[in-house]
Design a protein around this motif. Structure first.
Motif, PDB file in Angstrom:
ATOM      1  N   LEU A  12       0.915  -1.086  -0.090  1.00 51.36           N
ATOM      2  CA  LEU A  12      -0.181   0.283   0.099  1.00 51.36           C
ATOM      3  C   LEU A  12       0.607   1.412   0.062  1.00 51.36           C
ATOM      4  N   MET A  16       0.601   4.408  -2.696  1.00 53.44           N
ATOM      5  CA  MET A  16       0.241   5.764  -2.668  1.00 53.44           C
ATOM      6  C   MET A  16       1.234   6.461  -2.667  1.00 53.44           C
ATOM      7  N   VAL A  78       1.677  10.586   5.899  1.00 49.50           N
ATOM      8  CA  VAL A  78       0.836   9.074   5.093  1.00 49.50           C
ATOM      9  C   VAL A  78       1.937   8.112   6.190  1.00 49.50           C
ATOM     10  N   ASN A  80       1.881   4.462   7.363  1.00 50.60           N
ATOM     11  CA  ASN A  80       2.221   3.419   6.679  1.00 50.60           C
ATOM     12  C   ASN A  80       2.129   2.167   7.161  1.00 50.60           C
ATOM     13  N   ILE A 140      -3.496   5.305   7.964  1.00 49.96           N
ATOM     14  CA  ILE A 140      -3.686   4.057   6.734  1.00 49.96           C
ATOM     15  C   ILE A 140      -4.403   2.458   7.947  1.00 49.96           C
ATOM     16  N   SER A 141      -5.626   2.118   7.951  1.00 52.70           N
ATOM     17  CA  SER A 141      -6.207   1.452   8.648  1.00 52.70           C
ATOM     18  C   SER A 141      -6.725  -0.194   7.705  1.00 52.70           C
ATOM     19  N   LEU A 184      -8.549   3.407   4.005  1.00 49.74           N
ATOM     20  CA  LEU A 184      -8.181   1.675   4.072  1.00 49.74           C
ATOM     21  C   LEU A 184      -8.717   1.415   3.151  1.00 49.74           C
ATOM     22  N   MET A 211      -5.538   2.787  -3.589  1.00 46.04           N
ATOM     23  CA  MET A 211      -5.054   3.912  -2.612  1.00 46.04           C
ATOM     24  C   MET A 211      -4.736   4.951  -3.076  1.00 46.04           C
ATOM     25  N   ILE A 215      -5.825   8.790  -1.985  1.00 50.41           N
ATOM     26  CA  ILE A 215      -4.653   9.359  -1.108  1.00 50.41           C
ATOM     27  C   ILE A 215      -4.534  10.965  -2.530  1.00 50.41           C
TER      28      ILE A 215
END
Length: 247
Positions: A12, A16, A78, A80, A140-141, A184, A211, A215
């Motif tokens: 991810l 992003m 971010v 992450n 980020i989740s 997410l 993502m 973003i």
């Protein structure tokens, strides 16, 4: 836009970082290996890599100092960087492991990376953003089902904790010019956290590129002032239409 993306060398984070760089942002991406981070960043326009272990306070301070200096400030963080269930159960997708079978050091490692790491990096960046007059933090989740799934200790609790942390961060930073939002994927995603061969077993997985659009939007002028939102990437277009319809 000047962005710092932690854990940006794969999955991810790389998706992003790539989307932001392609959209014109200057991106600093981090990894535990500075050499690898620089190698990955070299494939993106205007990006550079930084060594960062989010569990280590001194490493966090050094990395944020370096990013702030080279970028000339940080407009977007971010958060992450994370590790997954493979670290405590390499077969977690097919063989569930009860919480009492999880080794304590494995539990601590995931919590320290996925929860404490978010806290340490945000704690270092937020005061700088406040002093600069504003900024954006995106944490980020994962889906709530992952936080409650049998066999998902310690990954589920670590992400539930980071989500609570994000909400409190948003409350603490309300009306300061520094925004905090959650992002997410919205489902199982193809990343390095999956056991080898999982994707080829016929299950349906999202691609990390899902993502990218949210973003990039969160980095745009249109997202200025957007605060304390929980954005699900697979539902982003509908969410954005609904939001625009309410304005």
């Amino acid at each position: 836009m000047k962005a710092l993306v932690t854990g940006g060398t794969n999955g991810l984070g790389l998706a992003m970082a790539s989307a932001l760089a392609t959209a014109g942002a200057t991106v600093a991406l981090t990894g535990r290996s500075g050499e690898h981070a620089n190698s990955v960043a070299g494939e993106l326009p205007g990006a550079f890599g930084i060594e960062l272990d989010v569990r280590d306070e001194s490493s966090v301070t050094r990395a944020v100092d370096q990013a702030w200096s080279r970028l000339g400030g940080i407009d977007m963080l971010v958060n992450n960087a994370g590790i997954g269930m493979r670290t405590v159960n390499p077969r977690f997708m097919t063989h569930s492991q009860a919480f009492w079978e999880v080794p304590a050091d494995g539990f601590r490692a995931v919590i320290e990376t996925n929860l404490t790491g978010y806290f340490l990096v945000a704690r270092e960046v937020a005061p700088r953003m406040l002093a600069a007059g504003g900024g954006r933090i995106v944490n980020i989740s994962v889906s709530e089902s992952t936080m409650q799934r049998a066999g998902f200790v310690p990954y589920g609790p670590s992400r539930a904790g980071s989500e609570s942390l994000s909400r409190i961060m948003a409350a603490d930073l309300r009306d300061t010019g520094v925004t905090v939002n959650l992002l997410l994927p919205g489902g199982p995603t193809v990343t390095g956290m999956l056991p080898p061969g999982t994707v080829s077993e016929g299950r349906r997985f999202l691609e990390s590129a899902v993502m990218g659009p949210p973003i990039v939007w969160l980095a745009s002028d249109d997202a200025a002032g957007v605060h304390d939102e929980r954005i699900v990437a697979v539902e982003f277009e509908r969410w954005l239409r609904d939001r625009n319809g309410r304005r």
